[in-house]
Design a protein around this motif. Structure first.
Motif, short mmCIF file in Angstrom:
data_model
loop_
_atom_site.label_atom_id
_atom_site.label_comp_id
_atom_site.label_asym_id
_atom_site.label_seq_id
_atom_site.Cartn_x
_atom_site.Cartn_y
_atom_site.Cartn_z
N LEU A 1 -3.88 -1.73 -10.58
CA LEU A 1 -3.55 -3.05 -9.77
C LEU A 1 -3.14 -4.13 -10.73
O LEU A 1 -2.21 -4.93 -10.43
CB LEU A 1 -4.89 -3.40 -8.95
CG LEU A 1 -5.09 -2.56 -7.79
CD1 LEU A 1 -6.26 -3.45 -6.99
CD2 LEU A 1 -3.73 -2.48 -6.86
N VAL A 2 -3.82 -4.41 -11.73
CA VAL A 2 -3.27 -5.45 -12.76
C VAL A 2 -2.10 -5.18 -13.32
O VAL A 2 -1.24 -6.18 -13.22
CB VAL A 2 -4.42 -5.48 -13.90
CG1 VAL A 2 -3.73 -6.53 -15.02
CG2 VAL A 2 -5.97 -5.94 -13.54
N ARG A 3 -1.60 -4.10 -13.62
CA ARG A 3 -0.38 -3.78 -14.04
C ARG A 3 0.83 -3.84 -13.05
O ARG A 3 1.88 -4.22 -13.17
CB ARG A 3 -0.18 -2.36 -14.70
CG ARG A 3 -1.02 -2.52 -16.22
CD ARG A 3 -0.76 -1.00 -16.89
NE ARG A 3 -1.72 -0.86 -17.98
CZ ARG A 3 -1.42 -1.72 -19.24
NH1 ARG A 3 -0.34 -2.34 -19.45
NH2 ARG A 3 -2.25 -1.86 -20.30
N TRP A 4 0.40 -3.41 -11.99
CA TRP A 4 1.32 -3.77 -10.55
C TRP A 4 1.45 -5.34 -10.31
O TRP A 4 2.65 -5.60 -10.28
CB TRP A 4 0.55 -3.10 -9.40
CG TRP A 4 1.33 -3.53 -8.08
CD1 TRP A 4 1.09 -4.22 -7.24
CD2 TRP A 4 2.23 -2.44 -7.65
NE1 TRP A 4 2.20 -4.03 -6.19
CE2 TRP A 4 2.99 -3.00 -6.41
CE3 TRP A 4 3.07 -1.39 -8.23
CZ2 TRP A 4 3.71 -2.41 -5.45
CZ3 TRP A 4 4.09 -0.74 -7.34
CH2 TRP A 4 4.35 -1.34 -6.12
N GLU B 1 4.50 -6.47 -4.85
CA GLU B 1 3.93 -6.94 -3.66
C GLU B 1 2.65 -6.25 -3.35
O GLU B 1 2.54 -5.14 -3.67
CB GLU B 1 4.93 -6.84 -2.31
CG GLU B 1 4.32 -7.50 -1.29
CD GLU B 1 5.17 -7.49 0.01
OE1 GLU B 1 4.85 -7.93 1.23
OE2 GLU B 1 6.40 -6.99 -0.08
N LEU B 2 1.51 -6.88 -2.79
CA LEU B 2 0.43 -6.42 -2.65
C LEU B 2 -0.19 -6.83 -1.19
O LEU B 2 -0.18 -7.97 -0.79
CB LEU B 2 -0.76 -6.68 -3.69
CG LEU B 2 -2.41 -6.17 -3.54
CD1 LEU B 2 -1.95 -4.67 -3.84
CD2 LEU B 2 -3.11 -6.89 -4.47
N VAL B 3 -0.73 -5.75 -0.54
CA VAL B 3 -1.13 -6.11 0.73
C VAL B 3 -2.58 -5.53 0.78
O VAL B 3 -3.01 -4.52 0.47
CB VAL B 3 -0.50 -5.03 1.95
CG1 VAL B 3 -1.00 -5.25 3.37
CG2 VAL B 3 1.05 -5.89 2.05
N GLN B 4 -3.38 -6.29 1.54
CA GLN B 4 -4.93 -6.13 1.31
C GLN B 4 -5.37 -6.00 2.70
O GLN B 4 -5.39 -7.09 3.44
CB GLN B 4 -5.68 -7.21 0.25
CG GLN B 4 -5.02 -6.97 -1.17
CD GLN B 4 -5.45 -8.06 -2.09
OE1 GLN B 4 -6.59 -7.87 -2.64
NE2 GLN B 4 -5.08 -9.27 -1.90
N LEU B 5 -6.31 -5.07 2.94
CA LEU B 5 -6.85 -4.67 4.25
C LEU B 5 -8.36 -4.55 4.22
O LEU B 5 -8.76 -3.70 3.23
CB LEU B 5 -6.26 -3.77 5.01
CG LEU B 5 -4.60 -3.80 5.08
CD1 LEU B 5 -4.09 -2.34 5.53
CD2 LEU B 5 -4.09 -4.86 5.96
N PRO B 6 -9.14 -5.13 4.96
CA PRO B 6 -10.57 -4.75 4.96
C PRO B 6 -10.92 -3.48 5.37
O PRO B 6 -10.45 -2.85 6.58
CB PRO B 6 -11.16 -5.82 6.23
CG PRO B 6 -10.10 -6.00 7.20
CD PRO B 6 -8.74 -5.84 6.24
N LEU C 1 5.48 3.27 -12.84
CA LEU C 1 4.58 2.61 -13.54
C LEU C 1 3.49 3.42 -14.39
O LEU C 1 3.58 3.29 -15.68
CB LEU C 1 3.53 1.77 -12.48
CG LEU C 1 2.66 0.81 -13.20
CD1 LEU C 1 2.40 -0.27 -12.06
CD2 LEU C 1 1.51 1.40 -13.42
N ILE C 2 3.10 4.41 -13.83
CA ILE C 2 2.37 5.33 -14.27
C ILE C 2 3.02 5.98 -15.34
O ILE C 2 2.22 6.49 -16.45
CB ILE C 2 1.48 6.21 -13.50
CG1 ILE C 2 2.20 7.06 -12.54
CG2 ILE C 2 0.38 5.34 -12.57
CD1 ILE C 2 1.45 7.98 -11.65
N ASP C 3 4.13 6.47 -15.28
CA ASP C 3 4.99 7.16 -16.37
C ASP C 3 5.35 6.15 -17.35
O ASP C 3 5.75 6.66 -18.80
CB ASP C 3 6.23 7.77 -15.70
CG ASP C 3 5.77 9.18 -15.03
OD1 ASP C 3 4.55 9.64 -15.11
OD2 ASP C 3 6.66 9.59 -14.22
#
Length: 246
Positions: free
Chosen positions: A185-188, A194-199, A168-170
Motif C-alpha cells: 500500500l505504501v509503494r502504491w 488511486e486508493l478506494v477504502q471501504l469499511p 509494482l510487485i515485479d
C-alpha cells in the motif's frame, strides 16, 4: 473489460477453507487458491476441493511455504496470466464477512484503476495486542507516506487491479510475509495510485489458527518500516517542491 477473481492464500487452514469457499461461490466469480506449502492434510483438502469444484476453482501449488505475502504475489501473478483484470484478496480463515464482497465488486467496475482496500470494523473477538500492534503500524505508514490517506494498511480484504499491481510487485521489493500488506500500500501510494477504502466487518478466526509469528513477524514489520522510512527520506526533497511529482 473488468473480469475479477478471488485470490486466497492458504496455509494449513483445512478446517476453514471449505466454508470460506462456500460463502464466496454464490457471487459467480472464479477463485485462484494458492497452496503455500501446506501440510499433507490441508494439501489433500485443497486438492479435493479443486477436483470437486474445478468449474470455478484454479489451484496453484507452491513448493514450500513462503509466507502470506509470497502466496498473495503468486496468486496475483497467476490471476493475471489466466486473463483476469482484478484479484480480490480474501483470507482463508473466515475473518471476512462475505456480505462485504458486493461493494468490492461494484467499485472495481466503477473505478477499475483503483486499489480497493478494506478498513476493519471489529467485533469483540479481536485480540487487544493485535489491535494495538496495528495502530503502531498505521502511525509508521502515515509517516512513510507523509499522509493520513491510508486508514488501515493491514486489512487482508482488498481488490487489486492486476496490470498495475503485478508491475509494482515485479518492479519493486515487497515483503513475503505479514509485511507485504502494508508495504504494497505504501509503494502504491508512492506511485500515485488511486486508493478506494471501504469499511468491512472482521472477526477472528473460525478455526483458531493464526500464522502470525510474534517475534519473527514483528521483526520483519520493523525492518519493513525502516526500509520504507529511508525510501520516504529519499523522496522528501521532491515532496517539498509543490511543482514536482513524487
Amino acid at each position: 473489460m473488468v473480469k475479477p477473481c478471488f485470490v486466497i492464500p492458504v496455509y494449513n487452514h483445512e478446517r476453514a477453507i471449505a466454508g470460506t469457499l462456500d460463502s464466496l461461490r454464490g457471487f459467480g466469480v472464479p477463485c485462484v487458491l494458492v497452496d503455500d506449502g501446506c501440510n499433507e492434510s490441508c494439501r489433500e483438502e485443497l486438492q479435493r476441493l479443486s477436483r470437486e469444484q474445478g468449474d470455478w476453482l484454479h489451484l496453484v501449488v507452491r513448493g514450500e511455504n513462503g509466507g502470506k505475502g509470497a502466496a498473495v504475489k503468486t496468486g496475483l501473478r497467476a490471476a493475471r496470466e489466466l486473463g483476469f483484470s482484478h484479484g480480490i484478496q480474501v483470507d482463508a480463515d473466515g475473518q471476512h464477512d462475505p456480505a462485504d464482497i458486493p461493494q468490492f465488486l461494484h467499485h472495481c467496475r466503477e473505478d477499475p484503476t483503483a486499489l480497493i482496500c478494506g478498513y476493519p470494523v471489529y467485533d469483540r473477538s479481536v485480540p487487544l495486542a493485535r489491535l494495538l500492534g496495528r495502530y503502531l503500524t498505521h502511525v509508521w505508514v502515515w509517516i512513510n507516506t507523509l499522509s493520513l490517506e491510508i486508514r488501515d494498511s493491514m486489512c487482508g480484504l482488498r481488490c487489486y487491479p492486476l496490470v498495475a499491481t503485478v508491475a509494482l510487485i515485479d518492479g519493486e521489493y515487497t515483503g513475503d510475509r505479514m509485511d507485504f500488506d502494508p508495504e504494497v500500500l505504501v509503494r502504491w501510494h508512492w506511485r500515485g495510485g488511486e486508493l478506494v477504502q471501504l469499511p468491512v466487518q472482521v472477526r477472528y478466526p473460525v478455526d483458531g489458527v493464526s500464522h502470525f509469528r510474534g517475534l519473527q513477524d514483528n521483526m520483519l514489520i520493523s525492518a519493513m518500516h525502516t526500509r520504507l522510512f529511508f525510501g520516504m527520506l529519499a523522496r522528501l526533497p521532491r515532496r517539498l517542491k509543490p511543482e514536482a511529482a513524487l
